[in-house]
Structure formats: structure tokens, C-alpha cells
Design a protein around this motif. Structure first.
Motif, PDB file in Angstrom:
ATOM      1  N   ALA A 104       0.766  -1.298   0.229  1.00 28.82           N
ATOM      2  CA  ALA A 104       0.010  -0.095  -0.045  1.00 28.82           C
ATOM      3  C   ALA A 104       0.943   1.052  -0.155  1.00 28.82           C
ATOM      4  O   ALA A 104       0.748   2.119  -0.702  1.00 28.82           O
ATOM      5  CB  ALA A 104      -0.975   0.062   1.170  1.00 28.82           C
ATOM      6  N   LEU A 105       1.789   1.133   0.782  1.00 31.21           N
ATOM      7  CA  LEU A 105       2.756   2.438   0.748  1.00 31.21           C
ATOM      8  C   LEU A 105       3.395   2.518  -0.535  1.00 31.21           C
ATOM      9  O   LEU A 105       3.673   3.749  -1.342  1.00 31.21           O
ATOM     10  CB  LEU A 105       4.032   1.997   1.851  1.00 31.21           C
ATOM     11  CG  LEU A 105       3.667   2.545   3.218  1.00 31.21           C
ATOM     12  CD1 LEU A 105       4.683   2.081   4.261  1.00 31.21           C
ATOM     13  CD2 LEU A 105       3.174   3.962   3.510  1.00 31.21           C
ATOM     14  N   ALA A 106       3.880   1.497  -1.114  1.00 29.14           N
ATOM     15  CA  ALA A 106       4.586   1.585  -2.623  1.00 29.14           C
ATOM     16  C   ALA A 106       3.467   2.268  -3.526  1.00 29.14           C
ATOM     17  O   ALA A 106       3.692   2.917  -4.476  1.00 29.14           O
ATOM     18  CB  ALA A 106       5.188   0.191  -3.062  1.00 29.14           C
ATOM     19  N   LYS A 107       2.288   1.723  -3.544  1.00 24.06           N
ATOM     20  CA  LYS A 107       1.202   2.351  -4.327  1.00 24.06           C
ATOM     21  C   LYS A 107       0.840   3.638  -4.261  1.00 24.06           C
ATOM     22  O   LYS A 107       0.477   4.467  -5.163  1.00 24.06           O
ATOM     23  CB  LYS A 107      -0.142   1.388  -4.173  1.00 24.06           C
ATOM     24  CG  LYS A 107      -1.441   1.637  -5.150  1.00 24.06           C
ATOM     25  CD  LYS A 107      -2.239   0.794  -5.026  1.00 24.06           C
ATOM     26  CE  LYS A 107      -3.535   1.473  -5.934  1.00 24.06           C
ATOM     27  NZ  LYS A 107      -4.835   0.630  -5.805  1.00 24.06           N
ATOM     28  N   ARG A 108       0.994   4.192  -2.891  1.00 25.25           N
ATOM     29  CA  ARG A 108       0.781   5.567  -2.668  1.00 25.25           C
ATOM     30  C   ARG A 108       1.962   6.450  -2.864  1.00 25.25           C
ATOM     31  O   ARG A 108       1.900   7.614  -2.153  1.00 25.25           O
ATOM     32  CB  ARG A 108       0.213   5.692  -1.067  1.00 25.25           C
ATOM     33  CG  ARG A 108      -1.218   5.095  -0.936  1.00 25.25           C
ATOM     34  CD  ARG A 108      -1.409   4.797   0.454  1.00 25.25           C
ATOM     35  NE  ARG A 108      -2.933   4.523   0.618  1.00 25.25           N
ATOM     36  CZ  ARG A 108      -3.363   3.297   0.322  1.00 25.25           C
ATOM     37  NH1 ARG A 108      -2.790   2.338  -0.267  1.00 25.25           N
ATOM     38  NH2 ARG A 108      -4.776   2.970   0.687  1.00 25.25           N
ATOM     39  N   ARG A 109       2.983   6.028  -3.264  1.00 24.04           N
ATOM     40  CA  ARG A 109       4.350   6.544  -3.378  1.00 24.04           C
ATOM     41  C   ARG A 109       4.011   7.773  -4.327  1.00 24.04           C
ATOM     42  O   ARG A 109       3.619   7.870  -5.418  1.00 24.04           O
ATOM     43  CB  ARG A 109       5.182   5.792  -4.299  1.00 24.04           C
ATOM     44  CG  ARG A 109       6.784   6.245  -4.207  1.00 24.04           C
ATOM     45  CD  ARG A 109       7.518   5.537  -4.970  1.00 24.04           C
ATOM     46  NE  ARG A 109       8.963   5.978  -5.169  1.00 24.04           N
ATOM     47  CZ  ARG A 109       9.912   5.267  -5.826  1.00 24.04           C
ATOM     48  NH1 ARG A 109       9.545   4.309  -6.713  1.00 24.04           N
ATOM     49  NH2 ARG A 109      11.111   5.952  -6.009  1.00 24.04           N
ATOM     50  N   GLY A 110       4.372   9.047  -3.583  1.00 21.05           N
ATOM     51  CA  GLY A 110       4.170  10.166  -4.352  1.00 21.05           C
ATOM     52  C   GLY A 110       3.092  10.836  -3.995  1.00 21.05           C
ATOM     53  O   GLY A 110       2.661  12.149  -4.065  1.00 21.05           O
ATOM     54  N   LEU A 111       2.274  10.255  -3.131  1.00 22.76           N
ATOM     55  CA  LEU A 111       0.788  11.059  -2.845  1.00 22.76           C
ATOM     56  C   LEU A 111       1.008  10.939  -1.252  1.00 22.76           C
ATOM     57  O   LEU A 111       1.809  11.400  -0.610  1.00 22.76           O
ATOM     58  CB  LEU A 111      -0.297   9.874  -3.289  1.00 22.76           C
ATOM     59  CG  LEU A 111      -0.286   9.762  -4.620  1.00 22.76           C
ATOM     60  CD1 LEU A 111      -1.427   8.602  -4.905  1.00 22.76           C
ATOM     61  CD2 LEU A 111      -0.538  10.926  -5.299  1.00 22.76           C
ATOM     62  N   SER A 112      -0.299  10.354  -0.578  1.00 23.56           N
ATOM     63  CA  SER A 112      -0.165  10.432   0.817  1.00 23.56           C
ATOM     64  C   SER A 112       1.099   9.407   1.533  1.00 23.56           C
ATOM     65  O   SER A 112       1.198   8.284   0.894  1.00 23.56           O
ATOM     66  CB  SER A 112      -1.407   9.950   1.506  1.00 23.56           C
ATOM     67  OG  SER A 112      -1.345   9.952   2.835  1.00 23.56           O
ATOM     68  N   LYS A 122     -10.614  -4.008  -2.320  1.00 21.87           N
ATOM     69  CA  LYS A 122     -10.488  -3.927  -3.725  1.00 21.87           C
ATOM     70  C   LYS A 122      -8.808  -4.111  -3.858  1.00 21.87           C
ATOM     71  O   LYS A 122      -8.221  -4.925  -4.510  1.00 21.87           O
ATOM     72  CB  LYS A 122     -10.842  -2.585  -4.196  1.00 21.87           C
ATOM     73  CG  LYS A 122     -10.672  -2.612  -5.757  1.00 21.87           C
ATOM     74  CD  LYS A 122     -11.267  -1.371  -6.519  1.00 21.87           C
ATOM     75  CE  LYS A 122     -10.764  -1.183  -7.821  1.00 21.87           C
ATOM     76  NZ  LYS A 122     -11.374  -0.153  -8.525  1.00 21.87           N
ATOM     77  N   GLU A 123      -8.250  -3.209  -2.917  1.00 20.66           N
ATOM     78  CA  GLU A 123      -6.617  -3.326  -2.968  1.00 20.66           C
ATOM     79  C   GLU A 123      -6.111  -4.729  -2.543  1.00 20.66           C
ATOM     80  O   GLU A 123      -5.080  -5.014  -3.077  1.00 20.66           O
ATOM     81  CB  GLU A 123      -6.165  -2.235  -2.090  1.00 20.66           C
ATOM     82  CG  GLU A 123      -6.382  -0.660  -2.433  1.00 20.66           C
ATOM     83  CD  GLU A 123      -5.813   0.298  -1.628  1.00 20.66           C
ATOM     84  OE1 GLU A 123      -5.012   1.263  -2.116  1.00 20.66           O
ATOM     85  OE2 GLU A 123      -6.240   0.281  -0.286  1.00 20.66           O
ATOM     86  N   ILE A 124      -6.545  -5.223  -1.418  1.00 19.85           N
ATOM     87  CA  ILE A 124      -6.293  -6.497  -0.969  1.00 19.85           C
ATOM     88  C   ILE A 124      -6.218  -7.408  -2.021  1.00 19.85           C
ATOM     89  O   ILE A 124      -5.322  -8.216  -2.345  1.00 19.85           O
ATOM     90  CB  ILE A 124      -6.921  -6.918   0.238  1.00 19.85           C
ATOM     91  CG1 ILE A 124      -6.627  -5.943   1.588  1.00 19.85           C
ATOM     92  CG2 ILE A 124      -6.478  -8.314   0.656  1.00 19.85           C
ATOM     93  CD1 ILE A 124      -7.495  -6.291   2.730  1.00 19.85           C
ATOM     94  N   LYS A 125      -7.478  -7.520  -2.812  1.00 18.00           N
ATOM     95  CA  LYS A 125      -7.585  -8.525  -3.895  1.00 18.00           C
ATOM     96  C   LYS A 125      -6.579  -8.371  -4.855  1.00 18.00           C
ATOM     97  O   LYS A 125      -5.907  -9.042  -5.437  1.00 18.00           O
ATOM     98  CB  LYS A 125      -8.975  -8.246  -4.369  1.00 18.00           C
ATOM     99  CG  LYS A 125      -9.299  -9.260  -5.576  1.00 18.00           C
ATOM    100  CD  LYS A 125     -10.601  -8.941  -6.134  1.00 18.00           C
ATOM    101  CE  LYS A 125     -10.872 -10.079  -7.410  1.00 18.00           C
ATOM    102  NZ  LYS A 125     -12.458 -10.002  -7.656  1.00 18.00           N
ATOM    103  N   GLU A 126      -6.278  -6.918  -5.368  1.00 14.11           N
ATOM    104  CA  GLU A 126      -5.191  -6.552  -6.343  1.00 14.11           C
ATOM    105  C   GLU A 126      -3.958  -6.869  -5.932  1.00 14.11           C
ATOM    106  O   GLU A 126      -3.259  -7.309  -6.635  1.00 14.11           O
ATOM    107  CB  GLU A 126      -5.209  -4.893  -6.246  1.00 14.11           C
ATOM    108  CG  GLU A 126      -4.064  -4.463  -7.286  1.00 14.11           C
ATOM    109  CD  GLU A 126      -4.494  -2.733  -7.457  1.00 14.11           C
ATOM    110  OE1 GLU A 126      -3.593  -2.175  -7.908  1.00 14.11           O
ATOM    111  OE2 GLU A 126      -5.281  -2.212  -6.557  1.00 14.11           O
ATOM    112  N   TYR A 127      -3.518  -6.683  -4.550  1.00 14.37           N
ATOM    113  CA  TYR A 127      -2.079  -6.894  -3.928  1.00 14.37           C
ATOM    114  C   TYR A 127      -1.920  -8.716  -4.169  1.00 14.37           C
ATOM    115  O   TYR A 127      -0.950  -9.199  -4.283  1.00 14.37           O
ATOM    116  CB  TYR A 127      -1.929  -6.485  -2.659  1.00 14.37           C
ATOM    117  CG  TYR A 127      -2.125  -5.220  -2.523  1.00 14.37           C
ATOM    118  CD1 TYR A 127      -1.690  -4.140  -3.439  1.00 14.37           C
ATOM    119  CD2 TYR A 127      -2.498  -4.515  -1.270  1.00 14.37           C
ATOM    120  CE1 TYR A 127      -1.807  -2.806  -3.338  1.00 14.37           C
ATOM    121  CE2 TYR A 127      -2.488  -2.980  -1.159  1.00 14.37           C
ATOM    122  CZ  TYR A 127      -2.080  -2.209  -2.289  1.00 14.37           C
ATOM    123  OH  TYR A 127      -2.125  -1.011  -2.301  1.00 14.37           O
TER     124      TYR A 127
END
Length: 264
Positions: A104-112, A122-127
Motif C-alpha cells: 500500500a505504501l508503494a502504491k501511494r508513493r508520491g501521494l499520501s 479491492k486493494e487487498i484483492k489487487e495485491y
């Protein structure tokens, strides 16, 4: 995609420890190239990669990524273009956080920089789907703390995180050197899968000549801060370690001696 033009870098200038690490160094890398980088100790491999990453400013020359001049940009501002995996499996992940939290941190890189409002279903399924490419069973251990993973599992996860947002350029800094041979081979297999799937432009430093030949579509060898060999196409496909050593000796005028190098 990456253009390095006439770059020079000297460390400890004006002292007895002065070292010219990059000497009028130039290279053009096309989009989708997977380049392996080899050379003896002090040849300039890590200096080249750190110059691209913006770890420090070069003394002379120009660096362009995807057509943009990044020469004067600091490391944190170049991060949006780059994914990087280091030699140490302890780097690149947060040991006290879960696998899914690291992703999740990697996905939010450059954001929050926080995980709020939390990780969605949805994210858990994606990961979980992302983790399947690793073929390590980590998709069934999403809540496991990363610090409990083996070095190979952690390095594979770091690789996944570094490529999650499909960087313009992936930098692999001897990312299998700290692993045992079997685990290193697995991480390299995963590397090939991800690079091919996403058509990632990649630079991989390795001390293993056989790996340098087997992986990627182009091989460069450095010596004294310069590229002395640049091999691609059919020539690279047919290359052997013995051939490579002969080419080094012809290009450099010296015998390849490096205790760290693995020749086969």
C-alpha cells in the motif's frame, strides 16, 4: 529513454585519495532495454547508477530521463522516474509492517505517506494477484510482518514494490548478491518476468558474469570509469564467459582480476 552525456565524477578531489570514478562517460539507453552492467572493483558501476539516481551531483555532463534534463534534480525529485532495488534485502521494505501495508505504501508513493483511510478490500484483492507472480505463496500471508520473511522473499517483495507503479527506469544494484545461489536464481527469474511483462527499461549491476550474459538484451562492461565493452544482439546471445574475459583483456590491455566476480 536514458541519455548520459559526457558525465565526469571525481571523489575527494585535491586529496591523496582523489578518485576519478566516471571519466567523460556517455551512454544512450532505449526504451525497453534490459542492460546488465559488469566490471571490476572501482570500475564505476555503482557510481554510474548513483549518478542516474541523483545520489549526488556530477561534476560535468548531462543526464536525461525520458527526454527531461534531470542533471540538477536531487534524488527525491528523480524518484518519480525510478524504481530501485539494493543489494541488502533489509532495504526497500518496512520490517515492522505487514506485506499488504508495504504494498500500500508503494502504491501511494508520491501521494499520501499514511495508510489512511486504510487498505480497501479491492486493494487487498489487487495485491494478492500481484504477489502471485512471485510464486512464493506470499499472497496467502498478506498480514505477515515483512521482518519475518526470508532474505529472498523480502528481496522479491522489494522488486514488486519498486515496479508497482511501472517506473521509467528500474535500477537493480546487485540485488541478488546477498542471496544464496538457488534464491538468487529465483529472484532473477522473477525479475525477468516483471521486466518482460511491463516492458521496463532496466539497468542491472551484477558481479556474476554468467548472469550478465544470460539476462537482458545488452551488456556493458566498465573499467576505470568508462565503458570498454557494449555487446548486444546475436553477439550477446552467443557470448560465453571465456569470450567475455578475452574481450575485456583486448579492450583494457589488462587481465581481469576481481575477487568478488563470479565467472560461471
Amino acid at each position: 529513454m536514458l541519455k548520459v552525456s559526457h558525465v565526469s565524477k571525481t571523489f575527494n578531489a585535491g586529496t591523496v585519495n582523489e578518485k576519478l570514478a566516471l571519466d567523460d562517460f556517455s551512454i544512450t539507453i532505449n526504451e525497453g532495454d534490459f542492460i546488465t552492467v559488469i566490471g571490476g572493483n572501482g570500475a564505476g558501476k555503482s557510481t554510474f547508477m548513483n549518478a542516474v539516481a541523483g545520489v549526488w551531483r556530477v561534476d560535468e555532463g548531462k543526464i536525461e530521463i525520458d527526454g527531461e534534463d534531470v542533471t540538477s534534480l536531487p534524488e527525491h525529485k528523480r524518484a518519480k522516474y525510478l524504481g530501485r532495488v539494493f543489494q541488502d534485502p533489509m532495504l526497500g521494505t518496512a520490517a515492522t509492517m505487514e506485506i499488504q501495508e508495504n504494498l500500500a505504501l508503494a502504491k501511494r508513493r508520491g501521494l499520501s505517506r499514511t495508510l489512511k483511510p486504510g487498505i480497501t478490500k479491492k486493494e487487498i484483492k489487487e495485491y494478492k494477484e500481484m504477489l502471485k507472480i512471485l510464486d512464493l505463496g506470499l499472497e496467502d500471508r498478506m498480514t505477515t510482518k515483512v521482518g519475518l520473511l526470508s532474505g529472498g522473499q523480502r528481496q522479491a517483495l522489494t522488486l514488486l514494490m519498486a515496479t508497482l507503479k511501472k517506473p521509467k527506469l528500474l535500477l537493480l544494484d546487485e540485488h541478488t548478491a546477498a542471496l544464496d545461489p538457488k534464491t538468487a536464481a529465483k529472484v532473477l527469474e522473477i525479475t525477468d518476468k516483471i521486466v518482460k511483462r511491463d516492458n521496463l527499461t532496466t539497468l542491472m549491476i551484477t558481479h556474476n558474469m554468467k548472469d550478465a550474459i544470460m539476462h537482458g538484451n545488452r551488456l556493458i562492461m566498465l573499467n576505470d570509469g568508462k565503458i570498454i565493452l557494449d555487446i548486444s544482439g546475436e553477439e550477446k546471445k552467443n557470448l560465453t564467459v571465456a569470450d567475455l574475459l578475452k574481450k575485456f583483456e583486448l579492450a583494457s590491455g589488462e587481465e581481469f582480476t576481481n575477487d568478488k566476480a563470479i565467472l560461471g
